[in-house]
Motif scaffolding. Structure first.
Motif, PDB file in Angstrom:
ATOM      1  N   CYS A 180       0.883  -1.289   0.217  1.00  0.00           N
ATOM      2  CA  CYS A 180      -0.024   0.236  -0.100  1.00  0.00           C
ATOM      3  C   CYS A 180       0.993   1.378   0.180  1.00  0.00           C
ATOM      4  O   CYS A 180       2.140   1.172   0.467  1.00  0.00           O
ATOM      5  CB  CYS A 180      -0.968   0.049   1.328  1.00  0.00           C
ATOM      6  N   GLU A 181       0.340   2.254  -0.549  1.00  0.00           N
ATOM      7  CA  GLU A 181       1.020   3.428  -0.597  1.00  0.00           C
ATOM      8  C   GLU A 181       1.506   4.110   0.896  1.00  0.00           C
ATOM      9  O   GLU A 181       2.674   4.615   1.082  1.00  0.00           O
ATOM     10  CB  GLU A 181       0.144   4.761  -1.089  1.00  0.00           C
ATOM     11  N   THR A 182       0.804   3.823   1.835  1.00  0.00           N
ATOM     12  CA  THR A 182       1.143   4.032   3.307  1.00  0.00           C
ATOM     13  C   THR A 182       2.335   3.355   3.722  1.00  0.00           C
ATOM     14  O   THR A 182       2.868   3.590   4.853  1.00  0.00           O
ATOM     15  CB  THR A 182      -0.010   4.053   4.210  1.00  0.00           C
ATOM     16  N   ASP A 183       2.670   2.141   3.084  1.00  0.00           N
ATOM     17  CA  ASP A 183       3.596   1.224   3.494  1.00  0.00           C
ATOM     18  C   ASP A 183       4.942   1.786   3.236  1.00  0.00           C
ATOM     19  O   ASP A 183       6.099   1.467   3.915  1.00  0.00           O
ATOM     20  CB  ASP A 183       3.674  -0.030   2.869  1.00  0.00           C
ATOM     21  N   GLY A 184       5.006   3.050   2.366  1.00  0.00           N
ATOM     22  CA  GLY A 184       6.394   3.535   2.070  1.00  0.00           C
ATOM     23  C   GLY A 184       7.266   2.865   1.234  1.00  0.00           C
ATOM     24  O   GLY A 184       6.762   1.910   0.307  1.00  0.00           O
ATOM     25  N   SER A 205      11.484  14.479  -9.305  1.00  0.00           N
ATOM     26  CA  SER A 205      11.845  13.371  -9.133  1.00  0.00           C
ATOM     27  C   SER A 205      10.565  12.514  -9.154  1.00  0.00           C
ATOM     28  O   SER A 205       9.570  13.266  -9.133  1.00  0.00           O
ATOM     29  CB  SER A 205      12.420  13.006  -7.741  1.00  0.00           C
ATOM     30  N   ILE A 206      10.524  11.150  -9.297  1.00  0.00           N
ATOM     31  CA  ILE A 206       9.265  10.362  -9.146  1.00  0.00           C
ATOM     32  C   ILE A 206       9.522   9.201  -8.084  1.00  0.00           C
ATOM     33  O   ILE A 206      10.443   9.160  -7.819  1.00  0.00           O
ATOM     34  CB  ILE A 206       8.732   9.729 -10.474  1.00  0.00           C
ATOM     35  N   ASP A 207       8.364   8.657  -7.574  1.00  0.00           N
ATOM     36  CA  ASP A 207       8.561   7.700  -6.477  1.00  0.00           C
ATOM     37  C   ASP A 207       7.654   6.728  -6.958  1.00  0.00           C
ATOM     38  O   ASP A 207       6.692   6.691  -7.295  1.00  0.00           O
ATOM     39  CB  ASP A 207       7.745   8.161  -5.039  1.00  0.00           C
ATOM     40  N   ILE A 208       8.572   5.368  -6.987  1.00  0.00           N
ATOM     41  CA  ILE A 208       7.931   4.088  -7.450  1.00  0.00           C
ATOM     42  C   ILE A 208       7.779   3.303  -6.665  1.00  0.00           C
ATOM     43  O   ILE A 208       8.311   2.692  -5.677  1.00  0.00           O
ATOM     44  CB  ILE A 208       8.810   3.561  -8.754  1.00  0.00           C
ATOM     45  N   ALA A 209       6.412   2.983  -6.398  1.00  0.00           N
ATOM     46  CA  ALA A 209       6.242   1.708  -5.323  1.00  0.00           C
ATOM     47  C   ALA A 209       6.695   0.509  -5.429  1.00  0.00           C
ATOM     48  O   ALA A 209       6.714   0.005  -6.646  1.00  0.00           O
ATOM     49  CB  ALA A 209       4.547   1.842  -4.907  1.00  0.00           C
ATOM     50  N   PRO A 210       7.072  -0.286  -4.515  1.00  0.00           N
ATOM     51  CA  PRO A 210       7.667  -1.536  -4.634  1.00  0.00           C
ATOM     52  C   PRO A 210       6.704  -2.884  -4.617  1.00  0.00           C
ATOM     53  O   PRO A 210       6.655  -3.675  -3.870  1.00  0.00           O
ATOM     54  CB  PRO A 210       8.443  -1.983  -3.603  1.00  0.00           C
ATOM     55  N   GLN A 211       5.810  -2.647  -5.588  1.00  0.00           N
ATOM     56  CA  GLN A 211       4.639  -3.497  -5.833  1.00  0.00           C
ATOM     57  C   GLN A 211       4.941  -4.795  -6.420  1.00  0.00           C
ATOM     58  O   GLN A 211       5.829  -5.001  -7.315  1.00  0.00           O
ATOM     59  CB  GLN A 211       3.423  -2.777  -6.601  1.00  0.00           C
ATOM     60  N   ALA A 212       4.615  -6.008  -5.816  1.00  0.00           N
ATOM     61  CA  ALA A 212       5.063  -7.216  -6.304  1.00  0.00           C
ATOM     62  C   ALA A 212       4.861  -7.599  -8.111  1.00  0.00           C
ATOM     63  O   ALA A 212       3.816  -7.066  -8.430  1.00  0.00           O
ATOM     64  CB  ALA A 212       3.961  -8.189  -5.699  1.00  0.00           C
ATOM     65  N   PRO A 222      12.458   4.786   3.400  1.00  0.00           N
ATOM     66  CA  PRO A 222      11.986   3.870   4.453  1.00  0.00           C
ATOM     67  C   PRO A 222      10.722   3.443   4.450  1.00  0.00           C
ATOM     68  O   PRO A 222       9.806   4.046   3.925  1.00  0.00           O
ATOM     69  CB  PRO A 222      12.248   4.855   5.888  1.00  0.00           C
ATOM     70  N   ALA A 223      10.395   2.169   4.939  1.00  0.00           N
ATOM     71  CA  ALA A 223       9.268   1.407   4.917  1.00  0.00           C
ATOM     72  C   ALA A 223       8.706   0.920   6.361  1.00  0.00           C
ATOM     73  O   ALA A 223       9.356   0.910   7.168  1.00  0.00           O
ATOM     74  CB  ALA A 223       9.352   0.113   3.814  1.00  0.00           C
ATOM     75  N   GLN A 224       7.237   0.978   6.147  1.00  0.00           N
ATOM     76  CA  GLN A 224       6.496   0.406   7.498  1.00  0.00           C
ATOM     77  C   GLN A 224       6.558  -0.953   7.304  1.00  0.00           C
ATOM     78  O   GLN A 224       6.080  -1.861   8.546  1.00  0.00           O
ATOM     79  CB  GLN A 224       5.137   1.091   7.425  1.00  0.00           C
ATOM     80  N   ARG A 225       7.141  -1.607   6.524  1.00  0.00           N
ATOM     81  CA  ARG A 225       6.997  -3.290   6.164  1.00  0.00           C
ATOM     82  C   ARG A 225       8.230  -3.775   5.910  1.00  0.00           C
ATOM     83  O   ARG A 225       9.019  -2.917   5.181  1.00  0.00           O
ATOM     84  CB  ARG A 225       5.544  -3.727   5.368  1.00  0.00           C
ATOM     85  N   GLU A 226       8.526  -4.772   6.107  1.00  0.00           N
ATOM     86  CA  GLU A 226       9.766  -5.626   5.644  1.00  0.00           C
ATOM     87  C   GLU A 226       9.569  -5.339   4.021  1.00  0.00           C
ATOM     88  O   GLU A 226       8.544  -5.702   3.381  1.00  0.00           O
ATOM     89  CB  GLU A 226       9.916  -7.289   5.971  1.00  0.00           C
ATOM     90  N   ARG A 227      10.577  -5.189   3.299  1.00  0.00           N
ATOM     91  CA  ARG A 227      10.950  -4.926   1.840  1.00  0.00           C
ATOM     92  C   ARG A 227      11.632  -5.804   1.138  1.00  0.00           C
ATOM     93  O   ARG A 227      12.825  -5.948   1.652  1.00  0.00           O
ATOM     94  CB  ARG A 227      11.191  -3.415   1.718  1.00  0.00           C
TER      95      ARG A 227
END
Length: 207
Positions: A149-153, A168-175, A192-197
């Motif tokens: 999710c976006e809030t996961d950072g 700059s652009i931010d690219i989410a680490p989606q599966a 930084p992320a709120q979950r293991e990445r």
């Protein structure tokens, strides 16, 4: 077949976009079951102690510095891939061949590793190419994070200006998502992320 008609049909568009803007995002490079198998393989090997903390610098000057990067890594062996890794290698090799054929990049090999970021870990702004070594041509990051999710950072921030300071652009680490960009051109950072990445990260090289 590990090389699907869907994948091969997408190659020309990916290469055109990479040639035009220097970077491209390919969603569904890996399917959900393929991501799950790779994540399981990586998790098993992390639990077995096969990973090591990533360092900064090269050779004897390399050191672990938490303030710069906080990930742990495990390099893949292309000669002895785990069953879960075979689909990744086959698609990467097909992509490398297509890039050489269409863009004449002279890629001869790839080097890739699993990267695991604990909660809160990051990687400061950097370039992937060393000052005295131009072997790295294309950087490739494939994400292994279901239900992100976006809030996961944990986004990869890619600076589009040559100095790496402004736009700059931010690219989410989606599966299953694959990010490709020119190694010598683009400054980038891992937020930084709120979950293991998790990701498979590496470079297509001239050899």
């Amino acid at each position: 077949m590990l090389l699907t008609t869907e994948f091969t049909a997408r190659l020309p568009g990916l290469i055109d976009t990479l040639a035009e803007q220097g970077w491209v995002v390919c969603d569904d490079f890996l399917h959900a079951d393929e991501v799950a198998a790779l994540r399981d393989e990586a998790g098993r090997r992390l639990a077995a102690g096969a990973f090591h903390r990533a360092g900064v610098g090269r050779a004897e000057s390399q050191s672990v510095r938490d303030e710069i990067r906080g990930d742990s890594v495990l390099w893949l062996d292309p000669q002895q891939p785990a069953p879960a890794e075979q689909v990744y290698w086959q698609r990467i090799e097909a992509l490398q061949q297509a890039l050489n054929r269409e863009l004449f990049l002279g890629i001869r090999e790839g080097e890739f590793h699993y990267a695991q970021y604990p909660v809160g870990a990051h990687y400061q702004r950097h370039l992937d190419r060393f000052r005295d070594d131009d072997a790295r041509v294309i950087s490739a990051v494939c994400y292994l994070n279901p239900d992100w999710c976006e809030t996961d950072g944990g986004q990869l921030r890619l600076w589009l200006d040559t100095e790496g300071r402004a736009e700059s652009i931010d690219i989410a680490p989606q599966a299953g998502r694959l990010l490709l960009f020119r190694s010598e051109r683009f400054w980038h950072a891992v937020l930084p992320a709120q979950r293991e990445r998790w990701s498979l990260t590496g470079w297509m090289r001239r050899g």
